[in-house]
Design an enzyme around this catalytic site. Sequence first.
Site, PDB file in Angstrom:
ATOM      1  N   PRO A  12       0.820  -1.223   0.000  1.00 19.93           N
ATOM      2  CA  PRO A  12       0.000   0.000   0.000  1.00 19.93           C
ATOM      3  C   PRO A  12       0.851   1.271   0.000  1.00 19.93           C
ATOM      4  CG  PRO A  12      -0.108  -1.091   2.145  1.00 19.93           C
ATOM      5  CD  PRO A  12       0.683  -1.995   1.239  1.00 19.93           C
ATOM      6  N   GLU A  42       1.025  -7.728   8.747  1.00 20.13           N
ATOM      7  CA  GLU A  42       1.007  -6.272   8.941  1.00 20.13           C
ATOM      8  C   GLU A  42       1.965  -5.521   8.030  1.00 20.13           C
ATOM      9  OE1 GLU A  42      -1.128  -5.021  11.382  1.00 20.13           O
ATOM     10  OE2 GLU A  42      -1.778  -7.101  11.566  1.00 20.13           O
ATOM     11  N   ARG A  61      -4.588  -9.185 -20.466  1.00 22.77           N
ATOM     12  CA  ARG A  61      -5.535  -8.880 -21.543  1.00 22.77           C
ATOM     13  C   ARG A  61      -4.930  -7.967 -22.612  1.00 22.77           C
ATOM     14  NH1 ARG A  61      -8.073  -4.147 -21.226  1.00 22.77           N
ATOM     15  NH2 ARG A  61     -10.033  -4.728 -22.200  1.00 22.77           N
ATOM     16  N   ASP A 103     -10.456   0.947 -25.021  1.00 26.42           N
ATOM     17  CA  ASP A 103     -10.933   0.803 -23.644  1.00 26.42           C
ATOM     18  C   ASP A 103     -10.952   2.125 -22.914  1.00 26.42           C
ATOM     19  OD1 ASP A 103     -11.002  -1.912 -23.724  1.00 26.42           O
ATOM     20  OD2 ASP A 103      -8.974  -2.168 -22.952  1.00 26.42           O
TER      21      ASP A 103
HETATM   22  N1  ADE Z   1      -1.096  -5.032   0.373  1.00 25.60           N
HETATM   23  C1  ADE Z   1      -1.903  -4.465   1.291  1.00 25.60           C
HETATM   24  N2  ADE Z   1      -2.577  -3.437   0.773  1.00 25.60           N
HETATM   25  C2  ADE Z   1      -2.199  -3.337  -0.535  1.00 25.60           C
HETATM   26  C3  ADE Z   1      -2.545  -2.471  -1.604  1.00 25.60           C
HETATM   27  N3  ADE Z   1      -3.408  -1.471  -1.462  1.00 25.60           N
HETATM   28  N4  ADE Z   1      -1.938  -2.659  -2.785  1.00 25.60           N
HETATM   29  C4  ADE Z   1      -1.038  -3.648  -2.948  1.00 25.60           C
HETATM   30  N5  ADE Z   1      -0.671  -4.497  -1.980  1.00 25.60           N
HETATM   31  C5  ADE Z   1      -1.250  -4.351  -0.776  1.00 25.60           C
END
Ligand code: ADE
Length: 237
Positions: free
Chosen positions: A88, A115, A152, A167
């Site tokens: 993230p 975590e 794809r 697309d």
């Molecule tokens: N792992 C946890 N959250 C994530 C996200 N938003 N994108 C990619 N991997 C992740």
Amino acid sequence: MIKITILTLFPEMFVPLNESILKRAQEAGLVEINLVNFRDYAVSKHKNVDDIPYGGGAGMLLKPEPIFAAIRDLPQVSHDRKLILMSPQGHVFHQKKAEEWSTHQELVFMCGHYEGFDERIRELADEEVSLGDYVLTGGELAAMVMIDAVVRLIPGVLGEEVSAEEDSHSIGLLEYPQYTRPADFEGRMVPEVLLSGHHAQIKRWRRKESLRRTFLRRPDLIKNLEFGLDDYSLLEE
Ligand code: ADE
């Protein structure tokens, strides 16, 4: 042929990649997808892959040893292999990234769980990528989404008659509205211009509707666009 390798502690999550278009793409030899469970590379007797953070704090972190060992053990089939870490904290994935990756011969997706991971794992990655601004329980679902978007785009995957070029997002705009028969569905009519057979006018209408839809729904996309003179005249209509 693109070779995709997924490093994960949960290989059984990847069932969706063996359905529909992705299944056909693999059967046709356009993509090869391999799953590696890096728990197999854990060194301890109990096959531990995570541990508590130094300095304290909640949650467990992925240990560096198993994932480093798994990467070192991968046969490198090409020189343009890209190692991608799901996180993230990475750059947010988008269509341009899918297009770029679809030209590589080898992609490796590293999926964390728990975590977070030991900071030294970041060293392994060419890119750190996020699916979006939210936190998932692991990188697996994110990797599946990204793999779907990449596969794809591989020539031949969508078949001759279908093209990914029009697309939503491929030209930086949302796609224009589309209609099929009947022309009159319970009084809701297909726009006249689409029935006209006038290709230049249809093209103009579609461009205008793409612009309109993007302005209304995704104004954030507009700043990345290059407008042509024709677009300005369309917008004045
Ligand atoms: N792992 C946890 N959250 C994530 C996200 N938003 N994108 C990619 N991997 C992740």
